[in-house]
Design an enzyme around this catalytic site. Structure first.
Site, PDB file in Angstrom:
ATOM      1  N   CYS A  76      55.072  22.613  52.344  1.00  0.00           N
ATOM      2  CA  CYS A  76      54.148  23.233  53.313  1.00  0.00           C
ATOM      3  C   CYS A  76      54.678  23.123  54.739  1.00  0.00           C
ATOM      4  O   CYS A  76      54.496  24.042  55.535  1.00  0.00           O
ATOM      5  CB  CYS A  76      52.782  22.549  53.295  1.00  0.00           C
ATOM      6  SG  CYS A  76      52.158  22.109  51.680  1.00  0.00           S
ATOM      7  N   ASP A  77      55.284  21.986  55.097  1.00  0.00           N
ATOM      8  CA  ASP A  77      55.510  21.699  56.509  1.00  0.00           C
ATOM      9  C   ASP A  77      56.967  21.575  56.942  1.00  0.00           C
ATOM     10  O   ASP A  77      57.239  21.412  58.136  1.00  0.00           O
ATOM     11  CB  ASP A  77      54.775  20.393  56.881  1.00  0.00           C
ATOM     12  CG  ASP A  77      53.269  20.550  56.734  1.00  0.00           C
ATOM     13  OD1 ASP A  77      52.783  21.686  56.904  1.00  0.00           O
ATOM     14  OD2 ASP A  77      52.589  19.552  56.436  1.00  0.00           O
ATOM     15  N   CYS A  80      53.423  16.953  52.445  1.00  0.00           N
ATOM     16  CA  CYS A  80      53.875  18.122  51.694  1.00  0.00           C
ATOM     17  C   CYS A  80      55.077  18.760  52.375  1.00  0.00           C
ATOM     18  O   CYS A  80      54.930  19.458  53.386  1.00  0.00           O
ATOM     19  CB  CYS A  80      52.738  19.131  51.587  1.00  0.00           C
ATOM     20  SG  CYS A  80      53.252  20.672  50.819  1.00  0.00           S
TER      21      CYS A  80
END
Ligand code: NAP
Length: 313
Positions: free
Chosen positions: A138-139, A135
């Site tokens: 997200c990261d 992701c």
């Protein structure tokens, strides 16, 4: 019969939430069950520019999904956060058994979607969350000024790699062939991006590191040659993102419902082979897995459920 819902929708991605909106709006007693966050895959997608009517310049997965959720709530859907462990889909009343409780309904709409396919290299499990991610939204910020590698050659891999260039100092796509599968318009943007690099005909064989990911071995699929990449000594870490397609979330229904390669078979009105059970979105056999097709599936499934319920004695 009071605690029996007309419709239970399993999964709150675009398909499930659209089904909820249509079922709720038809005044059906509706429950949506989701084990994680709403939105499914799309909740972790940075940019959405192809959902008709979305705000092209600034729409993100979470912003679009927040509106889907609010709209389903407006039409009165009940919500439960639970992980379903077992389903009993045959018979007039269907039963879903979760960690927190049991739920019954006359109709079930399966909208459980799919999850990212693992990269498939040695030691992968040890480094998920410690350098390996699925992701970018997200990261990506963990890799500010680091080097990042992306596995895959489809739309997701190339779009997410482009997004990662906003954070990482260099992003290399590792693809198992020598040409990308991604749409030409997306490819053009990627080839023009000075931070993008391409490693062709290669797969990741093995990853390693002390605590964090700092070493990987690539295999050239044409020559068999193995190449070891190590993180810069100063960095001590690099990122590895996998975007090589999806695996259907259908293990729960195995042996009960007709499937093809793990995807649920339906007709064009979302009927499965079991009466009163419908499937919608990425979980079903279909040619185009997009938010727009998932939402359409959900709407059709809910309206078919309404017809089915009105014909029940
Ligand atoms: P995809 O189109 O199925 O592409 C998967 C990529 O991963 C392919 O390049 C494939 O290589 C590679 N791959 C598959 N298994 C592999 C393995 N075991 N090892 C190494 N590489 C492997 O998946 P996706 O990119 O996630 O897209 C899924 C669907 O969503 C598609 O229909 C896509 O068009 C759509 N999508 C659209 C947008 C958009 O329109 N903006 C954005 C994202 C996704 P090969 O090419 O060699 O098969």
């Amino acid at each position: 019969m009071n605690n029996i819902y007309d419709v239970i929708i399993l999964g709150a991605g675009p398909a499930g939430l659209a089904a909820g909106l249509y079922a709720g709006r038809s005044c059906l007693k509706t429950l949506i069950i989701e084990k994680g966050q709403d939105g499914g895959q799309i909740a972790i997608t940075d940019e959405i520019e192809n959902y008709p009517g979305c705000n092209v310049e600034e729409e993100s997965g979470p912003s679009l999904m927040a509106r889907f959720t609010a709209q389903a709530a407006k039409f009165g859907c009940d919500r439960v956060s639970d992980t379903i462990k077992e389903v009993q889909l045959e018979g007039k009343v269907k039963k879903l058994i979760g960690v927190k409780g049991e739920y019954e309904a006359k109709v079930v709409i399966l909208a459980t979607g799919a999850f990212p396919r693992p990269i498939g290299c040695k030691n992968e499990g040890k480094f998920v969350g410690k350098g390996i991610s699925f992701c970018a939204t997200c990261d990506a910020n963990f890799f500010e000024d680091f080097e990042v590698f992306v596995v895959g050659g489809g739309d997701s891999a190339v779009e997410e790699a482009m997004y990662l260039t906003k954070f990482a100092r260099k992003v290399s796509i590792i693809h198992r062939r020598d040409e990308l599968r991604a749409a030409k318009s997306i490819q053009e943007k990627a080839f023009k991006n000075p931070k993008m690099n391409f490693i062709w005909d290669s797969v990741v064989e093995e990853v390693d590191g002390d605590e964090l990911l700092n070493k990987m071995v690539l295999r050239n699929v044409k020559t068999g040659e193995l190449t070891t990449y190590e993180a810069d000594e100063e960095d001590g870490l690099f990122g590895l993102f996998g975007f090589i397609g999806m695996v259907p979330n259908s293990g729960l229904f195995e042996g009960q419902i007709e499937m093809e390669r793990g995807y649920i078979k339906t007709d064009e009105d979302m009927h499965t082979n079991i009466e009163g059970v419908y499937a919608a979105g990425d979980i079903r056999v279909k040619s185009l897995r997009q938010v727009v097709t998932a939402a359409a599936d959900g709407a059709i499934a809910a309206m078919q459920a309404e017809h089915y319920l009105s014909n029940l004695e």
